[in-house]
Design an enzyme around this catalytic site. Structure first.
Site, PDB file in Angstrom:
ATOM      1  N   ASP A  46      -3.180   4.683  -2.257  1.00 48.47           N
ATOM      2  CA  ASP A  46      -4.326   5.142  -1.405  1.00 48.47           C
ATOM      3  C   ASP A  46      -4.746   6.225  -1.916  1.00 48.47           C
ATOM      4  O   ASP A  46      -3.907   7.299  -2.179  1.00 48.47           O
ATOM      5  CB  ASP A  46      -3.857   5.159  -0.167  1.00 48.47           C
ATOM      6  CG  ASP A  46      -4.838   5.384   0.831  1.00 48.47           C
ATOM      7  OD1 ASP A  46      -5.982   4.651   1.060  1.00 48.47           O
ATOM      8  OD2 ASP A  46      -4.949   6.365   1.516  1.00 48.47           O
ATOM      9  N   HIS A  65     -11.082  -3.882   2.698  1.00 54.28           N
ATOM     10  CA  HIS A  65     -10.999  -3.657   4.240  1.00 54.28           C
ATOM     11  C   HIS A  65     -11.936  -2.311   4.327  1.00 54.28           C
ATOM     12  O   HIS A  65     -12.309  -1.995   5.625  1.00 54.28           O
ATOM     13  CB  HIS A  65      -9.575  -3.108   4.641  1.00 54.28           C
ATOM     14  CG  HIS A  65      -8.968  -2.083   4.039  1.00 54.28           C
ATOM     15  ND1 HIS A  65      -8.876  -2.137   2.390  1.00 54.28           N
ATOM     16  CD2 HIS A  65      -8.676  -0.779   4.199  1.00 54.28           C
ATOM     17  CE1 HIS A  65      -8.526  -0.793   2.034  1.00 54.28           C
ATOM     18  NE2 HIS A  65      -8.259  -0.091   2.984  1.00 54.28           N
ATOM     19  N   ASP A  66     -12.501  -1.669   3.568  1.00 56.59           N
ATOM     20  CA  ASP A  66     -13.233  -0.574   3.530  1.00 56.59           C
ATOM     21  C   ASP A  66     -14.548  -0.778   3.650  1.00 56.59           C
ATOM     22  O   ASP A  66     -15.618   0.103   3.582  1.00 56.59           O
ATOM     23  CB  ASP A  66     -12.928   0.658   2.641  1.00 56.59           C
ATOM     24  CG  ASP A  66     -11.647   1.277   2.807  1.00 56.59           C
ATOM     25  OD1 ASP A  66     -11.124   1.116   4.349  1.00 56.59           O
ATOM     26  OD2 ASP A  66     -10.950   1.915   1.970  1.00 56.59           O
ATOM     27  N   GLU A 108      -6.345   3.383  -6.242  1.00 58.43           N
ATOM     28  CA  GLU A 108      -7.754   3.441  -5.379  1.00 58.43           C
ATOM     29  C   GLU A 108      -8.351   4.681  -6.230  1.00 58.43           C
ATOM     30  O   GLU A 108      -7.939   5.900  -5.878  1.00 58.43           O
ATOM     31  CB  GLU A 108      -7.665   3.920  -3.970  1.00 58.43           C
ATOM     32  CG  GLU A 108      -8.934   3.565  -3.329  1.00 58.43           C
ATOM     33  CD  GLU A 108      -9.011   4.150  -2.059  1.00 58.43           C
ATOM     34  OE1 GLU A 108      -9.827   3.715  -1.019  1.00 58.43           O
ATOM     35  OE2 GLU A 108      -8.027   4.857  -1.568  1.00 58.43           O
ATOM     36  N   ASP A 155       0.852  -1.028  -0.043  1.00 59.39           N
ATOM     37  CA  ASP A 155       0.073  -0.082  -0.113  1.00 59.39           C
ATOM     38  C   ASP A 155       0.932   1.275  -0.091  1.00 59.39           C
ATOM     39  O   ASP A 155       1.894   1.355   0.460  1.00 59.39           O
ATOM     40  CB  ASP A 155      -0.882  -0.020   1.232  1.00 59.39           C
ATOM     41  CG  ASP A 155      -2.287   0.328   1.059  1.00 59.39           C
ATOM     42  OD1 ASP A 155      -2.472   1.593   0.506  1.00 59.39           O
ATOM     43  OD2 ASP A 155      -3.362  -0.488   1.185  1.00 59.39           O
TER      44      ASP A 155
HETATM   45  O1  TEU Z   1      -9.706   4.872   1.688  1.00 59.03           O
HETATM   46  C1  TEU Z   1     -10.160   6.020   1.037  1.00 59.03           C
HETATM   47  C2  TEU Z   1     -11.832   6.155   0.908  1.00 59.03           C
HETATM   48  O2  TEU Z   1     -12.262   6.254  -0.129  1.00 59.03           O
HETATM   49  C3  TEU Z   1     -12.539   5.579   2.369  1.00 59.03           C
HETATM   50  O3  TEU Z   1     -12.596   6.703   2.907  1.00 59.03           O
HETATM   51  C4  TEU Z   1     -13.463   5.144   2.026  1.00 59.03           C
HETATM   52  O4  TEU Z   1     -14.417   5.958   1.468  1.00 59.03           O
HETATM   53  C5  TEU Z   1     -14.284   4.730   3.349  1.00 59.03           C
HETATM   54  O5  TEU Z   1     -13.193   3.793   3.903  1.00 59.03           O
HETATM   55  C6  TEU Z   1     -15.550   3.958   3.062  1.00 59.03           C
HETATM   56  O6  TEU Z   1     -15.987   3.817   4.360  1.00 59.03           O
HETATM   57  C7  TEU Z   1      -8.416   4.607   1.838  1.00 59.03           C
HETATM   58  C8  TEU Z   1      -8.163   3.508   2.620  1.00 59.03           C
HETATM   59  O7  TEU Z   1      -8.699   2.425   1.880  1.00 59.03           O
HETATM   60  C9  TEU Z   1      -8.776   3.634   3.935  1.00 59.03           C
HETATM   61  O8  TEU Z   1      -8.686   2.349   4.624  1.00 59.03           O
HETATM   62  C10 TEU Z   1      -8.213   4.721   4.480  1.00 59.03           C
HETATM   63  O9  TEU Z   1      -8.799   5.054   5.939  1.00 59.03           O
HETATM   64  C11 TEU Z   1      -8.380   5.971   3.691  1.00 59.03           C
HETATM   65  O10 TEU Z   1      -8.024   5.750   2.459  1.00 59.03           O
HETATM   66  C12 TEU Z   1      -7.490   7.009   4.563  1.00 59.03           C
HETATM   67  O11 TEU Z   1      -5.999   6.763   4.056  1.00 59.03           O
END
Ligand code: TEU
Ligand code: CA
Length: 594
Positions: free
Chosen positions: A239, A369-370, A294, A137
């Site tokens: 990210d 994970h999100d 992303e 990442d």
């Molecule tokens: O996620 C960015 C993002 O789009 C998230 O805010 C997403 O919309 C949210 O998790 C949905 O509920 C990335 C990473 O994947 C995430 O884990 C991090 O928290 C975020 O960036 C900040 O680095």
């Protein structure tokens, strides 16, 4: 009244914001060109199945309740047995864990809880010995506020690191509004008294945004990326990379971007593509690596700029349109009680296939994970349907024309834990959103109910290895509760059962790996209006395969006008496949057509 910043609504709005993509010439310069298959533009990262590991939750080797690198190393044979090619690890760098590693305090060191650099080196060696590639990442929109750069930056206005971040001196008044994802008040500006100034943080207060305008910042980041490539890693997942470029005069957002639209503005700094080209030139072009953005806020109109080969930027991106389907507008990640519409699902995935039909290359994912667990969100996690629907979704993911990103644990059919109480959550997003709703006197019960479906911690619960205490994840006390269904849903039990989700996943990966038609074959949607069944064909070099997926708990028919009596079944999630286009509940079938 405080407005809820709904990124779900934001993603839904992406749909409205779309214009049709440009058409153009086919890719040139392909390393695997002119092989015996006659397929143009072959690349290892197009043919790969990516398996995502959330290190905190995968395997704890030392009993402190937190997964670690030694834990992952001890499970490499399992990962290899799945048939996947690439492992994507969520951040493992030094971090105070305000956002589970997405707040990095040292980009060249390993998080203490996860182990040491020696552990990393031997993990990477173990992967490469097994023919597995590693994608790390890359979190460079922001660092941790505990990073040395930020510690320096906040000391004085003349500190050499001052311009590594975005500051707004308070004597100029309050800066114009910017929204933050994880801030209780949605405010992306935090006042910092030592220098009487505000700093920008699109995410939590402990995640200050780096200033990409500053060439020194870019140099530091590119050097750091080269450092990891020299160690031998195989790529980066980047990210929120589309939001690194900002208009540093910080004008007030145009009215058209207000409220939920605000995030679109974050994608409009203007220099993103310059920065990515510079990154490609300084780093990526030097290695046989893969890169994936992303793609927050990327639309079908802007996608090509990031991934077309002649752009010399990135290989792939993942869009947010799919995961936004079925949420109610204006509410924080709340599902429509009627569920999502399969017609919309088909439309989104078909549209994104067509975007990359002639140029560029896509990705596909149904969880990470999100996101909540795939089977809860898109299938059905009731005991009767969990396994069948989970296999059906696996069939979908691995039969589309895009690189599949498969989230660890989904191969077991792991489902949402659905916490009742806020105290069980560990995720800053859930906790701060709860605080926000409480402050404004909103409906906390409604929020908690919605979180049972959508909260990120649902996918972050410990991996279920066996039926021993804490699912074999840890001998200590796990950092996040284990899903109580681990006694039935676990690797050890599923290894013993030839019909398990796990063994189905292996079969499906093998089918994709052995049949390039599933990777490169042209995709055509059939029976578009059918509300229950998703049907499509894949075609390559005169061969044609048919995929039929029943997304419901009822028997349903595919109206495709194809005679299936002579078709060969290549995979089915029932022991006795249908042959008449009538599909049993959640049935998934792939046929080779004569
Ligand atoms: O996620 C960015 C993002 O789009 C998230 O805010 C997403 O919309 C949210 O998790 C949905 O509920 C990335 C990473 O994947 C995430 O884990 C991090 O928290 C975020 O960036 C900040 O680095
Ligand atoms: Ca540990």
């Amino acid at each position: 009244m405080i407005k809820i910043l709904s990124r779900v609504t934001f993603t839904v709005l992406v749909i409205l914001f779309i214009s049709s993509c440009k058409s153009g010439k086919n890719n040139q310069n392909n390393s695997m060109d002119n092989d015996s298959t006659g397929i143009a533009g072959r690349k290892w990262w197009k043919e790969a199945v990516v398996y995502q590991i959330y290190p905190r939750s995968f395997k704890d080797a030392n009993g402190d309740g937190v997964g670690d690198l030694k834990g992952i190393a001890s499970k490499l044979d399992y990962i290899k047995s799945l048939g996947v090619d690439v492992i994507w690890l969520n951040p493992i760098y030094a971090s105070p864990n305000d956002d589970n590693g997405y707040d990095i305090s040292d980009y060249r060191n390993i998080m203490k809880e996860f182990g040491t650099m020696d552990d990393f080196d031997s993990l990477l060696k173990g992967m490469h010995e097994r023919g597995l590639k590693l994608v790390m990442d890359l979190v460079v929109n922001h660092s941790s506020s505990e990073h040395e750069w930020f510690r320096q930056s906040r000391i004085s206005r003349t500190n050499p690191y001052r311009d590594y971040y975005h500051w707004w001196n308070a004597e100029r008044g309050k800066p114009s509004a910017r929204y933050s994802f994880f801030d209780v008040h949605n405010d992306a500006w935090k006042y910092d008294s030592p220098t009487n100034a505000y700093y920008l943080h699109y995410f939590s207060q402990k995640q200050p945004d780096l200033n990409w305008e500053n060439p020194k910042v870019r140099r530091e980041i590119f050097d750091m990326m080269n450092y990891w490539f020299r160690k031998g890693i195989d790529g980066f997942r980047m990210d929120v990379i589309p939001i690194i470029s900002k208009d540093t005069s910080f004008p007030s957002m145009p009215a058209s971007f207000h409220g939920d639209w605000g995030l679109f503005y974050y994608n409009n700094g203007g220099k993103l593509n310059d920065y990515l080209q510079e990154m490609n030139h300084e780093v990526l072009s030097k290695y046989d690596c893969m890169s994936v953005a992303e793609g927050m806020g990327v639309t079908t109109a802007t996608a090509h700029d990031l991934v077309d080969e002649d752009r010399h930027e990135l290989n792939m991106l993942y869009h947010f349109e799919g995961v936004g389907i079925g949420y109610l507008p204006g509410k924080f990640k709340t599902m429509d009680p009627k569920g999502y519409k399969l017609a919309e699902f088909k439309e989104v995935y078909s549209k994104w296939d067509s975007v990359f039909e002639n140029r560029g290359w896509g990705t596909i994912y149904l969880g990470n994970h999100d996101q909540p667990r795939m089977v809860t969100r898109w299938g059905n996690d009731a005991p009767d349907w969990r396994e069948l629907s989970s296999k059906m979704l696996t069939t979908f993911l691995l039969s589309m024309r895009a690189t599949p990103y498969y989230f660890g644990g989904d191969e077991l059919g792991m489902n949402n834990i659905k916490f009742d109480r806020i105290e069980d959550y560990r995720d800053i997003e859930s906790i701060n959103m709860y605080r926000q709703i409480r402050e404004r006197g909103g409906d906390l019960q409604e929020f908690l109910n919605a979180q049972k479906i959508s909260a990120r911690d649902n996918s972050r619960t410990p991996f279920q290895w066996d039926s021993s205490v804490n699912s074999g994840f840890t001998t200590g006390s796990p950092w996040l509760k284990v899903n109580p269904n681990y006694k039935q849903v676990n690797v050890a039990a599923e290894e013993m059962d030839s019909n398990s989700c796990l063994n189905y996943f292996r079969k499906m990966v093998k089918l994709r790996k052995e049949n390039l038609i599933l990777v490169y074959g042209r995709y055509r949607l059939l029976d578009k209006e059918n509300p229950d069944v998703y049907s499509y064909t894949r075609e390559l070099n005169g061969k044609k395969w048919l995929v039929l997926l029943n997304f419901t708990t009822k028997t349903a028919s595919a109206n495709i006008g194809i005679d299936l009596t002579k078709a060969i079944v290549r995979i089915d999630n029932y022991p006795n496949p249908s042959t008449d286009g009538r599909l049993k509940p959640y049935e998934a079938l792939i046929y080779e057509l004569p």
